[in-house]
Enzyme design. Sequence first.
Site, short mmCIF file in Angstrom:
data_model
loop_
_atom_site.label_atom_id
_atom_site.label_comp_id
_atom_site.label_asym_id
_atom_site.label_seq_id
_atom_site.Cartn_x
_atom_site.Cartn_y
_atom_site.Cartn_z
N TRP A 357 0.83 -1.20 0.00
CA TRP A 357 0.00 0.00 0.00
C TRP A 357 0.86 1.26 0.00
O TRP A 357 0.39 2.35 -0.30
CB TRP A 357 -0.95 -0.01 1.21
CG TRP A 357 -0.28 0.11 2.56
CD1 TRP A 357 0.75 -0.63 3.04
CD2 TRP A 357 -0.62 1.03 3.60
NE1 TRP A 357 1.08 -0.24 4.32
CE2 TRP A 357 0.25 0.77 4.70
CE3 TRP A 357 -1.58 2.03 3.74
CZ2 TRP A 357 0.20 1.49 5.89
CZ3 TRP A 357 -1.64 2.74 4.94
CH2 TRP A 357 -0.75 2.47 5.99
N ASP A 358 2.14 1.08 0.34
CA ASP A 358 3.10 2.19 0.34
C ASP A 358 3.06 2.96 -0.97
O ASP A 358 3.20 4.19 -1.00
CB ASP A 358 4.53 1.66 0.51
CG ASP A 358 4.70 0.70 1.67
OD1 ASP A 358 3.70 0.16 2.15
OD2 ASP A 358 5.85 0.48 2.08
N GLU A 497 0.10 -2.95 12.95
CA GLU A 497 0.16 -4.41 12.88
C GLU A 497 0.44 -5.07 14.23
O GLU A 497 0.48 -6.30 14.31
CB GLU A 497 1.22 -4.83 11.86
CG GLU A 497 0.86 -4.42 10.45
CD GLU A 497 2.00 -4.61 9.46
OE1 GLU A 497 1.72 -4.91 8.30
OE2 GLU A 497 3.17 -4.44 9.86
N LYS A 610 2.22 0.58 16.69
CA LYS A 610 3.42 0.49 15.86
C LYS A 610 3.62 1.75 15.03
O LYS A 610 4.75 2.21 14.84
CB LYS A 610 3.31 -0.72 14.93
CG LYS A 610 4.48 -0.90 13.98
CD LYS A 610 4.27 -2.09 13.04
CE LYS A 610 5.44 -2.23 12.07
NZ LYS A 610 5.23 -3.33 11.10
N GLN A 611 2.52 2.31 14.52
CA GLN A 611 2.63 3.41 13.57
C GLN A 611 1.30 4.16 13.48
O GLN A 611 0.33 3.81 14.14
CB GLN A 611 3.01 2.88 12.19
CG GLN A 611 1.95 1.97 11.58
CD GLN A 611 2.47 1.16 10.42
OE1 GLN A 611 3.09 0.12 10.62
NE2 GLN A 611 2.24 1.63 9.21
#
Length: 770
Positions: A357-358, A497, A610-611
């Site tokens: 998806w980046d 994630e 995580k992000q």
Amino acid sequence: MSKTMFSENLQSKLHGEEWLIWQEQYEAKENLKYESLFALSNGYLGIRGSHEEGTKITLPYLYINGVFDKSETFMRELATLPNWLGIKLYVEKELIGIEDCEIVEFARVLDMKGAFLGKRVHLRDSKGRETLIEGIRFVSRNNVHRMGIKLHVTPLNYSGIIEVESIIDGSIINFYDAPRFKVKHTYMTANEKLAKDGCYVEVATRENHLHVGCGCRIEAYADGKRILGNRMTSIFGEQCVEFGDIHVEEGKEVEIVKYVSMYTERECPAYALHTSIEKEIEQFIETGFEQELKLHEAVYAKMWENADLKITGDAELNQAIRFNIFHLMSTGNEHDEHVNVGAKLLTGEEYGGHAFWDTELFMLPFFAWVFPKTAQNLENYRYHLLDAARANAHKNGYKGAQYPWESADDGTEQCPDWTIEPDGTCYRCYVAVYEHHVTAAVAYGICNYIKITQDMEFLYSKGAEILTETARFWASRCEYNQAQDRYEINQVTGPDEWHEPVNNNLYTNYLARWNLRYVLSLLTAMKEEKADAYRALVEKTGLTECEMETWKEVQEKIYLPRKEGTKLLEQFEGYFELDNVTIEQYDENDWPVRPEALKTKKASETQITKQADVVMLLHLLSEEFDEETMKENYTYYEKRALHGSSLSPSIFSVMGLKVGDDSKAYRYLRRAAFIDLLNMQGNTREGIHAANTGGVWQTVVFGFAGVSQREDGMLKVRPNMPKEWQNLTFRLHYRGAWLEITVDGANQAEIKRLAGEAVEVEVNGVVKEI
């Protein structure tokens, strides 16, 4: 370190210090990091910045974008191909190399403006003989099938014979330094002379038998005359070696030039690979190394005219930003719509060269605004793999098209079901099973691309077909909860994630709703304004009015969790019931320190993320939230993000600016810009973090320059410059116009139209015609 240390050979070629990334001393343990940092790509292929003479610690990989293979591995991955880099120099059997001699002087430099790698090494062998070697290496962007190396060699205190080996090494394997994971993705089909002399190696991938050819020829010159003697070509296993010797005189420089070419069966038939490469090298030699380098630099000069970000007042950061832009734009391919941009570009093997998806959310915006043709190719890549996405959805029990979490060349899911740990144990990998938001990212990427470029031809044909199938997927992915009279997405993983799987991840649910709404709006417009295109779409996809009514109901009733009575959005159902652990400390690089609580608890048991997850949602769909909601949620989740992914800092930087957190936004940009240069995540050896490179660009342009688009698509500029910057200048392509935008420290913006038709732009709330 300064370019003045070089002789005139290189000094005249090197650009200003602001364009130069230096390696000032040789430390073997740093080899793999610098191989990534100094990798060179031209969109067609990429080669890591290994040393020509070879070193003990090395991952000497060369990749051609789109050449994948599986063999014994769990997934199709970029196959390491024959490496043409090798040049070895000997004096009386002693190798003149950085690990074989005493290093008197050492420097390597990446010239980002000229897109080449330079070096200067002064070596002393065991008998006291001193040799100065200056060199330059490039992979041509003018002709992507040409690569070259030139070495300027000076025996400083001796005369005699230097023996030269030019090598193509077909024995290189993937996971070169990982015994448990080593794999050879190719088999050799030819190892022979290129012509009367020179080397030619041809391999084929083991699974699809795609042939790849590599040829080279070496020459030596003194005073413009060829001086290589006793030339011969030898075959040693999977290596092809061209040998020659040079009579040298103390203090007198000689030049050694290696001309290289590579082709695959995708560009010409397998039977024609050898002759095509032989002809290419002949023409390369005729053109000359220096002329091809000039042509290559001319292409990069035009690329930098489009892509450069010029900051006054923050030279160190400006250089780091350029480093990120350099690697991203070098990997993008403006000629091939069947390749994507992998998560490590073409600089390393982690993630197998797969697209995530980046691409759509981190890299595509850069290409759409700066290199629209490359952006169009990235969109066409997804269209070519639409049937594979349909098959993936069907396999998983859904309708429409479900794009794979990891995509290679054939569109099948490449995220492995099992992962092997370094100790040999295996664990089940559920990423592809639960992480479905990539399908919404593909749809969002199309919307964004169209909004920027106005490529309506793509939208009403290929784009509409992809969008219809992604909407169909989301409608089938949602489950109706009769008791609550709502639609839910259960057993799903969002961008964070560390919480896998969950029910009703807010990011995923919002993007699914957005996907359905956008497609319904598009279909209504097409039905009214593009009747022929609409009929063609219905005929091709089998779309019905009844189906669209179902989509309408799903998007109206999809569950979007939040904390009752507040503006706080809940990352997923039950998130606020987890242990409320927060970030309390930061290290010397301003990076969050892992909380003590995580020594005894799993991250999944806490609110540590995580992000960017909810914050990523706010970034993408900011028009759906008021300022107070964005600020409250940014503040809440910023205290809980460990940034375990390189995708995270840039998003927090952009969102920090949107909510008025200026100081943290600048700090986040610095973290993102230096992630690889300072090896801040400890894994630069595996390759450059591709998504981060795009995120850095977005932070500057969307964050500090304040570039966005209104709901009607009009370009909007509302700067929020950091105190460290006096000026910022960059260029964008917008709806057929090429614009140069300059922002000053007082947040005033000046816009010039360099080409194209006049456009309207809103600057600090005032609409102007440019």
